[in-house]
Design an enzyme around this catalytic site. Structure first.
Site, PDB file in Angstrom:
ATOM      1  N   CYS A 113       0.815  -1.226   0.000  1.00  0.00           N
ATOM      2  CA  CYS A 113       0.000   0.000   0.000  1.00  0.00           C
ATOM      3  C   CYS A 113       0.845   1.270   0.000  1.00  0.00           C
ATOM      4  CB  CYS A 113      -0.958   0.011   1.186  1.00  0.00           C
ATOM      5  SG  CYS A 113      -2.114  -1.355   1.154  1.00  0.00           S
ATOM      6  N   HIS A 246      -3.417   7.499   2.691  1.00  0.00           N
ATOM      7  CA  HIS A 246      -3.776   6.156   2.229  1.00  0.00           C
ATOM      8  C   HIS A 246      -5.173   5.843   2.759  1.00  0.00           C
ATOM      9  CE1 HIS A 246      -3.796   2.036   1.210  1.00  0.00           C
ATOM     10  NE2 HIS A 246      -3.516   1.568   2.412  1.00  0.00           N
ATOM     11  N   ASN A 276      -9.930  -0.037   0.234  1.00  0.00           N
ATOM     12  CA  ASN A 276      -8.466   0.066   0.177  1.00  0.00           C
ATOM     13  C   ASN A 276      -7.994  -0.483  -1.168  1.00  0.00           C
ATOM     14  OD1 ASN A 276      -5.710  -0.188   0.422  1.00  0.00           O
ATOM     15  ND2 ASN A 276      -5.762  -1.152   2.455  1.00  0.00           N
TER      16      ASN A 276
HETATM   17  N1  ACO Z   1     -17.692  -8.366  10.057  1.00  0.00           N
HETATM   18  C1  ACO Z   1     -18.076  -8.571  11.310  1.00  0.00           C
HETATM   19  N2  ACO Z   1     -17.200  -8.846  12.307  1.00  0.00           N
HETATM   20  C2  ACO Z   1     -15.888  -8.883  12.003  1.00  0.00           C
HETATM   21  C3  ACO Z   1     -15.416  -8.673  10.688  1.00  0.00           C
HETATM   22  C4  ACO Z   1     -16.376  -8.401   9.689  1.00  0.00           C
HETATM   23  N3  ACO Z   1     -16.040  -8.171   8.414  1.00  0.00           N
HETATM   24  N4  ACO Z   1     -14.081  -8.758  10.692  1.00  0.00           N
HETATM   25  C5  ACO Z   1     -13.699  -9.020  11.937  1.00  0.00           C
HETATM   26  N5  ACO Z   1     -14.802  -9.115  12.744  1.00  0.00           N
HETATM   27  C6  ACO Z   1     -14.855  -9.386  14.163  1.00  0.00           C
HETATM   28  C7  ACO Z   1     -13.657 -10.117  14.652  1.00  0.00           C
HETATM   29  O1  ACO Z   1     -13.765 -11.498  14.404  1.00  0.00           O
HETATM   30  C8  ACO Z   1     -13.680  -9.793  16.132  1.00  0.00           C
HETATM   31  O2  ACO Z   1     -14.615 -10.638  16.752  1.00  0.00           O
HETATM   32  P1  ACO Z   1     -14.305 -11.265  18.220  1.00  0.00           P
HETATM   33  O3  ACO Z   1     -14.208 -10.070  19.118  1.00  0.00           O
HETATM   34  O4  ACO Z   1     -15.515 -12.115  18.450  1.00  0.00           O
HETATM   35  O5  ACO Z   1     -13.025 -12.004  18.067  1.00  0.00           O
HETATM   36  C9  ACO Z   1     -14.248  -8.380  16.163  1.00  0.00           C
HETATM   37  O6  ACO Z   1     -14.880  -8.166  14.891  1.00  0.00           O
HETATM   38  C10 ACO Z   1     -13.197  -7.302  16.358  1.00  0.00           C
HETATM   39  O7  ACO Z   1     -12.094  -7.592  15.549  1.00  0.00           O
HETATM   40  P2  ACO Z   1     -10.851  -6.647  15.483  1.00  0.00           P
HETATM   41  O8  ACO Z   1      -9.876  -7.197  14.485  1.00  0.00           O
HETATM   42  O9  ACO Z   1     -10.362  -6.331  16.832  1.00  0.00           O
HETATM   43  O10 ACO Z   1     -11.542  -5.318  14.870  1.00  0.00           O
HETATM   44  P3  ACO Z   1     -10.881  -3.931  14.594  1.00  0.00           P
HETATM   45  O11 ACO Z   1     -11.627  -2.884  15.289  1.00  0.00           O
HETATM   46  O12 ACO Z   1      -9.383  -3.940  14.731  1.00  0.00           O
HETATM   47  O13 ACO Z   1     -11.181  -3.724  13.021  1.00  0.00           O
HETATM   48  C11 ACO Z   1      -9.999  -3.879  10.943  1.00  0.00           C
HETATM   49  C12 ACO Z   1     -10.660  -4.642  12.088  1.00  0.00           C
HETATM   50  C13 ACO Z   1     -11.059  -3.056  10.244  1.00  0.00           C
HETATM   51  C14 ACO Z   1      -9.371  -4.875   9.983  1.00  0.00           C
HETATM   52  C15 ACO Z   1      -8.918  -2.924  11.494  1.00  0.00           C
HETATM   53  O14 ACO Z   1      -8.103  -3.606  12.409  1.00  0.00           O
HETATM   54  C16 ACO Z   1      -8.016  -2.322  10.432  1.00  0.00           C
HETATM   55  O15 ACO Z   1      -8.433  -1.458   9.663  1.00  0.00           O
HETATM   56  N6  ACO Z   1      -6.733  -2.702  10.401  1.00  0.00           N
HETATM   57  C17 ACO Z   1      -5.748  -2.033   9.528  1.00  0.00           C
HETATM   58  C18 ACO Z   1      -5.849  -2.380   8.106  1.00  0.00           C
HETATM   59  C19 ACO Z   1      -4.847  -1.520   7.349  1.00  0.00           C
HETATM   60  O16 ACO Z   1      -4.619  -0.361   7.675  1.00  0.00           O
HETATM   61  N7  ACO Z   1      -4.201  -1.976   6.376  1.00  0.00           N
HETATM   62  C20 ACO Z   1      -3.222  -1.051   5.730  1.00  0.00           C
HETATM   63  C21 ACO Z   1      -2.303  -1.678   4.979  1.00  0.00           C
HETATM   64  S1  ACO Z   1      -3.085  -2.734   3.830  1.00  0.00           S
HETATM   65  C22 ACO Z   1      -1.838  -3.331   2.798  1.00  0.00           C
HETATM   66  O17 ACO Z   1      -0.686  -2.994   2.881  1.00  0.00           O
HETATM   67  C23 ACO Z   1      -2.236  -4.363   1.832  1.00  0.00           C
END
Ligand code: ACO
Length: 319
Positions: A113, A246, A276
């Site tokens: 990214c 980004h 993204n």
């Molecule tokens: N729908 C519903 N629930 C979900 C989903 C979904 N799509 N995905 C995860 N959950 C659940 C999880 O299983 C978890 O459930 P649990 O508590 O029962 O275990 C709960 O939601 C919370 O999960 P977290 O991973 O803690 O959620 P978080 O608030 O961190 O959000 C997310 C997840 C959106 C992926 C976030 O962490 C994020 O944006 N991370 C960064 C991504 C990024 O910036 N990437 C940049 C680089 S990308 C690249 O280089 C290719």
């Protein structure tokens, strides 16, 4: 002093749109969860017969049109992608052939990214040293091909697209500074671990992400790198007209804007419609805001990104 200036921008998003409601039929998720946790409502998906070079070509031609340049005038083509069309030649060379350019330097950059920020920085060095006069920089990715559509942790986040800029050597200020970083110690937090050998793919060829860890690191790294960019130019936040971040997650974008004490009106946000798009995300956002008239010639912009590796960086520029 020699600067490199952006003289044209272009973007392309494939026609097909995938909504959160459609994702609800694929995995156990909800529109509400996706919007609250990421800010994403829709993303675009490449058609089966479209490849990364197709997307890149459309964005590149739009940037060249805006720059009023012919592809033959480019003496450097850098394409940032994680989803190249072939192992080799590079997608930059494939694009060069499509555009009818012969003889320019052409190569791909792989920084996931952050790829566009890396590519822009490299092109700036070529131009500043006089090794190139005009450059075409493209970020293009079809992430939908390396996503497991039954993994809700990743499939709601990504979309396909391409963005491009044309850079030209100028005595007028353009790119003021760029700041790149990487730390391979984090290689397993965001990865497609597959390798190719003996004519076959070995291992898992889908994106794996420990989202929460990536999220925490992204907020820390981006806050540091935007400070670094401002300090290097002895500027404070007030000097910025626009942050072009980004587009991974609205919560990461708002945290960076908060750190910069920038109101959200000065932040270009496309994540809700694009998702993204990896290397395409920053140039696509830039193109949207240039074409709708928000970003004007002479504005001071801060571009930033973080991606797998981890890689991260920022570019401060005058348009
Ligand atoms: N729908 C519903 N629930 C979900 C989903 C979904 N799509 N995905 C995860 N959950 C659940 C999880 O299983 C978890 O459930 P649990 O508590 O029962 O275990 C709960 O939601 C919370 O999960 P977290 O991973 O803690 O959620 P978080 O608030 O961190 O959000 C997310 C997840 C959106 C992926 C976030 O962490 C994020 O944006 N991370 C960064 C991504 C990024 O910036 N990437 C940049 C680089 S990308 C690249 O280089 C290719």
């Amino acid at each position: 002093m020699n600067y490199s200036r952006i003289i044209g921008t272009g973007g392309y998003l494939p026609e097909k749109i995938l909504t959160n409601a459609e994702l609800e039929t694929l995995v156990e998720t909800s529109d509400q969860w996706i919007v609250e946790r990421t800010g994403i409502r829709t993303r675009h998906l490449a058609a089966e017969d479209q490849d990364t070079c197709d997307l890149a070509e459309k964005a590149a031609r739009r940037a060249l049109d805006m720059a009023k340049c012919d592809a033959s005038e480019m003496d450097l083509i850098i394409l940032a992608t994680t989803t190249p069309d072939r192992i080799f030649p590079s997608t930059a060379c494939l694009l060069q052939a499509r555009l009818g350019n012969h003889g320019a330097i052409a190569f791909d950059i792989q920084a996931v990214c952050s790829g566009f920020i890396y590519a822009l920085t490299i092109a700036d060095k070529f131009i500043k040293t006089g090794a190139a006069r005009r450059a075409l920089i493209v970020g293009a990715d079809i992430f939908s091909r390396i996503i497991n559509w039954s993994d809700r942790n990743t499939c709601v986040l990504f979309g396909d697209g391409a963005g491009a800029v044309v850079l030209e050597s100028s005595t007028q200020p353009g790119i003021l500074s760029s700041h790149l970083h990487a730390d391979g110690a984090y290689k397993d937090l965001l990865t497609v671990p597959a390798t190719i050998a003996q004519g076959r793919l070995h291992g898992d060829a889908f994106t794996k992400m420990q989202g929460n860890e990536v999220f925490k690191f992204a907020i820390k790294a981006l806050s540091q790198v935007v400070d670094e960019a401002l300090a290097a130019n002895q500027l404070d936040q007030d000097a910025l007209d626009w942050l072009v971040p980004h587009q991974a997650n609205i919560r990461i974008i708002t945290a960076t804007a908060k750190k910069l004490k920038l109101p959200m009106e000065k932040v270009v946000v496309t994540v809700s419609e694009h998702g993204n798009t990896s290397a395409a995300s920053v140039p696509l956002a830039l193109d949207v805001a240039v074409r709708d008239g928000r970003i004007q010639r002479g504005d001071t912009l801060l571009l930033e990104a973080i991606g797998g590796g981890f890689t991260w960086g920022a570019v401060l520029l005058k348009l």
